[in-house]
Write a protein that holds these residues in place. Structure first.
Motif, PDB file in Angstrom:
ATOM      1  N   SER A 194      49.951  14.024  51.329  1.00 57.21           N
ATOM      2  CA  SER A 194      49.126  14.029  50.117  1.00 57.21           C
ATOM      3  C   SER A 194      49.937  14.417  48.880  1.00 57.21           C
ATOM      4  CB  SER A 194      47.916  14.950  50.290  1.00 57.21           C
ATOM      5  OG  SER A 194      48.314  16.273  50.533  1.00 57.21           O
ATOM      6  N   GLU A 195      50.889  15.349  49.017  1.00 56.17           N
ATOM      7  CA  GLU A 195      51.736  15.732  47.874  1.00 56.17           C
ATOM      8  C   GLU A 195      52.566  14.537  47.402  1.00 56.17           C
ATOM      9  OE1 GLU A 195      53.016  20.394  48.520  1.00 56.17           O
ATOM     10  OE2 GLU A 195      53.933  18.908  49.823  1.00 56.17           O
ATOM     11  N   VAL A 196      53.164  13.829  48.352  1.00 50.25           N
ATOM     12  CA  VAL A 196      54.025  12.699  48.016  1.00 50.25           C
ATOM     13  C   VAL A 196      53.182  11.571  47.420  1.00 50.25           C
ATOM     14  CG1 VAL A 196      55.651  10.989  48.918  1.00 50.25           C
ATOM     15  CG2 VAL A 196      55.719  13.336  49.767  1.00 50.25           C
ATOM     16  N   LYS A 197      52.024  11.351  48.003  1.00 53.48           N
ATOM     17  CA  LYS A 197      51.128  10.311  47.494  1.00 53.48           C
ATOM     18  C   LYS A 197      50.753  10.600  46.038  1.00 53.48           C
ATOM     19  CE  LYS A 197      48.066   8.722  50.427  1.00 53.48           C
ATOM     20  NZ  LYS A 197      46.848   8.549  51.238  1.00 53.48           N
ATOM     21  N   ASN A 198      50.398  11.848  45.751  1.00 53.23           N
ATOM     22  CA  ASN A 198      50.048  12.231  44.375  1.00 53.23           C
ATOM     23  C   ASN A 198      51.227  12.025  43.433  1.00 53.23           C
ATOM     24  OD1 ASN A 198      47.474  12.930  45.156  1.00 53.23           O
ATOM     25  ND2 ASN A 198      47.944  15.099  45.381  1.00 53.23           N
ATOM     26  N   LYS A 199      52.418  12.387  43.877  1.00 54.57           N
ATOM     27  CA  LYS A 199      53.628  12.233  43.066  1.00 54.57           C
ATOM     28  C   LYS A 199      53.857  10.746  42.761  1.00 54.57           C
ATOM     29  CE  LYS A 199      56.801  14.779  41.555  1.00 54.57           C
ATOM     30  NZ  LYS A 199      56.666  15.408  40.231  1.00 54.57           N
ATOM     31  N   LEU A 200      53.682   9.904  43.747  1.00 53.99           N
ATOM     32  CA  LEU A 200      53.897   8.467  43.556  1.00 53.99           C
ATOM     33  C   LEU A 200      52.879   7.880  42.574  1.00 53.99           C
ATOM     34  CD1 LEU A 200      54.757   7.403  47.218  1.00 53.99           C
ATOM     35  CD2 LEU A 200      56.349   7.702  45.307  1.00 53.99           C
ATOM     36  N   PHE A 201      51.649   8.368  42.642  1.00 50.69           N
ATOM     37  CA  PHE A 201      50.645   7.912  41.674  1.00 50.69           C
ATOM     38  C   PHE A 201      51.014   8.374  40.268  1.00 50.69           C
ATOM     39  CE2 PHE A 201      47.516   7.356  45.288  1.00 50.69           C
ATOM     40  CZ  PHE A 201      47.369   5.990  45.115  1.00 50.69           C
ATOM     41  N   GLU A 202      51.600   9.592  40.166  1.00 52.53           N
ATOM     42  CA  GLU A 202      52.066  10.088  38.865  1.00 52.53           C
ATOM     43  C   GLU A 202      53.162   9.178  38.295  1.00 52.53           C
ATOM     44  OE1 GLU A 202      53.381  14.178  39.010  1.00 52.53           O
ATOM     45  OE2 GLU A 202      51.481  14.824  39.885  1.00 52.53           O
ATOM     46  N   PHE A 203      53.921   8.565  39.187  1.00 54.47           N
ATOM     47  CA  PHE A 203      54.980   7.639  38.751  1.00 54.47           C
ATOM     48  C   PHE A 203      54.403   6.338  38.195  1.00 54.47           C
ATOM     49  CE2 PHE A 203      58.395   9.309  41.976  1.00 54.47           C
ATOM     50  CZ  PHE A 203      58.588  10.435  41.177  1.00 54.47           C
TER      51      PHE A 203
ATOM     52  N   ARG B 123      56.613  17.921  61.012  1.00 51.02           N
ATOM     53  CA  ARG B 123      57.715  18.793  60.589  1.00 51.02           C
ATOM     54  C   ARG B 123      57.277  19.656  59.403  1.00 51.02           C
ATOM     55  NH1 ARG B 123      62.337  15.081  59.419  1.00 51.02           N
ATOM     56  NH2 ARG B 123      61.425  15.002  57.344  1.00 51.02           N
ATOM     57  N   PHE B 124      56.552  19.036  58.454  1.00 46.67           N
ATOM     58  CA  PHE B 124      56.040  19.778  57.301  1.00 46.67           C
ATOM     59  C   PHE B 124      55.123  20.911  57.768  1.00 46.67           C
ATOM     60  CE2 PHE B 124      52.294  20.522  54.659  1.00 46.67           C
ATOM     61  CZ  PHE B 124      52.891  21.115  53.561  1.00 46.67           C
ATOM     62  N   ALA B 125      54.186  20.582  58.645  1.00 47.23           N
ATOM     63  CA  ALA B 125      53.202  21.562  59.101  1.00 47.23           C
ATOM     64  C   ALA B 125      53.881  22.739  59.801  1.00 47.23           C
ATOM     65  CB  ALA B 125      52.182  20.901  60.033  1.00 47.23           C
ATOM     66  N   ILE B 126      54.869  22.447  60.623  1.00 48.09           N
ATOM     67  CA  ILE B 126      55.586  23.508  61.345  1.00 48.09           C
ATOM     68  C   ILE B 126      56.345  24.404  60.363  1.00 48.09           C
ATOM     69  CG2 ILE B 126      57.502  23.939  62.950  1.00 48.09           C
ATOM     70  CD1 ILE B 126      56.426  21.450  64.548  1.00 48.09           C
ATOM     71  N   HIS B 127      57.029  23.802  59.401  1.00 47.29           N
ATOM     72  CA  HIS B 127      57.749  24.584  58.390  1.00 47.29           C
ATOM     73  C   HIS B 127      56.787  25.413  57.543  1.00 47.29           C
ATOM     74  CE1 HIS B 127      62.014  23.262  58.509  1.00 47.29           C
ATOM     75  NE2 HIS B 127      61.487  22.248  59.176  1.00 47.29           N
ATOM     76  N   PHE B 128      55.684  24.803  57.130  1.00 45.86           N
ATOM     77  CA  PHE B 128      54.688  25.476  56.293  1.00 45.86           C
ATOM     78  C   PHE B 128      54.118  26.694  57.027  1.00 45.86           C
ATOM     79  CE2 PHE B 128      50.396  26.251  54.782  1.00 45.86           C
ATOM     80  CZ  PHE B 128      50.528  26.190  53.399  1.00 45.86           C
ATOM     81  N   ALA B 129      53.671  26.463  58.268  1.00 45.70           N
ATOM     82  CA  ALA B 129      53.050  27.535  59.048  1.00 45.70           C
ATOM     83  C   ALA B 129      54.043  28.664  59.306  1.00 45.70           C
ATOM     84  CB  ALA B 129      52.515  26.982  60.372  1.00 45.70           C
TER      85      ALA B 129
ATOM     86  N   LEU C  39      46.503  24.167  55.433  1.00 48.88           N
ATOM     87  CA  LEU C  39      46.989  22.865  55.902  1.00 48.88           C
ATOM     88  C   LEU C  39      45.894  21.803  55.796  1.00 48.88           C
ATOM     89  CD1 LEU C  39      49.215  23.923  58.939  1.00 48.88           C
ATOM     90  CD2 LEU C  39      49.998  22.813  56.838  1.00 48.88           C
ATOM     91  N   LYS C  40      44.656  22.198  56.099  1.00 53.38           N
ATOM     92  CA  LYS C  40      43.532  21.256  55.970  1.00 53.38           C
ATOM     93  C   LYS C  40      43.345  20.849  54.512  1.00 53.38           C
ATOM     94  CE  LYS C  40      40.573  21.952  59.920  1.00 53.38           C
ATOM     95  NZ  LYS C  40      39.291  22.416  60.427  1.00 53.38           N
ATOM     96  N   LYS C  41      43.530  21.813  53.597  1.00 51.22           N
ATOM     97  CA  LYS C  41      43.429  21.501  52.164  1.00 51.22           C
ATOM     98  C   LYS C  41      44.477  20.472  51.760  1.00 51.22           C
ATOM     99  CE  LYS C  41      43.574  24.906  49.212  1.00 51.22           C
ATOM    100  NZ  LYS C  41      43.482  26.191  48.483  1.00 51.22           N
ATOM    101  N   LYS C  42      45.616  20.471  52.450  1.00 54.33           N
ATOM    102  CA  LYS C  42      46.690  19.524  52.164  1.00 54.33           C
ATOM    103  C   LYS C  42      46.524  18.230  52.969  1.00 54.33           C
ATOM    104  CE  LYS C  42      50.135  22.951  50.830  1.00 54.33           C
ATOM    105  NZ  LYS C  42      50.395  22.451  49.476  1.00 54.33           N
ATOM    106  N   GLN C  43      45.364  18.087  53.616  1.00 62.48           N
ATOM    107  CA  GLN C  43      45.006  16.882  54.374  1.00 62.48           C
ATOM    108  C   GLN C  43      45.965  16.591  55.527  1.00 62.48           C
ATOM    109  OE1 GLN C  43      44.872  13.985  51.226  1.00 62.48           O
ATOM    110  NE2 GLN C  43      43.195  15.014  50.191  1.00 62.48           N
TER     111      GLN C  43
END
Length: 158
Positions: free
Chosen positions: A29-38, A62-68, A86-90
């Protein structure tokens, strides 16, 4: 004043997106938002996401494991709070389960015990046992620890 975000073509956005993902682990979701900003449209965003995933710049598990792991080690968050964030980050339920399973149970209980003892020290002047227990419980729940673990800890110590 609204800042004007520079618009990119998909070809211009690829290296920017790769750099964005390489800098630190990101969720979809973070990357998707960034791409839309582009200034990319939905089809372009979907294509770029697929490319980033196929080239392993983007990996939700990998993201979820690092985040947690990071939130547990650095901020001493419990599993309830980590799961919520994590749920908030979809992030998918599967990846959340994987990430929480990576947290060592012994470390988890030691951290909970340490937070309990630290909070207990700050409550030395509190004479009312019920208020003291309530404050301990509220503090640990706010940190994201499971209610049954907190109650067990309070029962053992009072």
């Amino acid at each position: 004043m609204i800042s004007q975000q520079k618009k990119y073509t998909p070809d211009q956005a690829i290296p920017k997106a790769k750099q964005y993902c390489a800098y630190q682990e990101r969720c979809h979701s973070e990357v998707k938002n960034k791409l839309f900003e582009f200034g990319l449209n939905k089809n372009e965003v979907d294509e770029l996401l697929s490319l980033l995933i196929s080239e392993d710049y983007l990996n939700e598990q990998r993201f979820a494991i690092h985040f947690a792991g990071g939130k547990f080690r650095m901020k001493h968050w419990g599993k309830v709070k980590i799961k919520y964030e994590l749920k908030k980050k979809q992030v998918s339920e599967y990846c959340i389960k994987k990430a929480l399973a990576e947290i060592d149970e012994e470390d988890y209980h030691k951290t909970l015990q340490k937070l309990f003892e630290e909070k207990l020290r700050t409550l030395k002047s509190e004479k009312n046992i019920f208020i003291k227990k309530r404050k301990l419980q509220d503090h640990l729940m706010q940190k994201g620890y499971e209610t049954d673990l907190i109650r067990e800890l309070i029962k053992e110590n009072f």
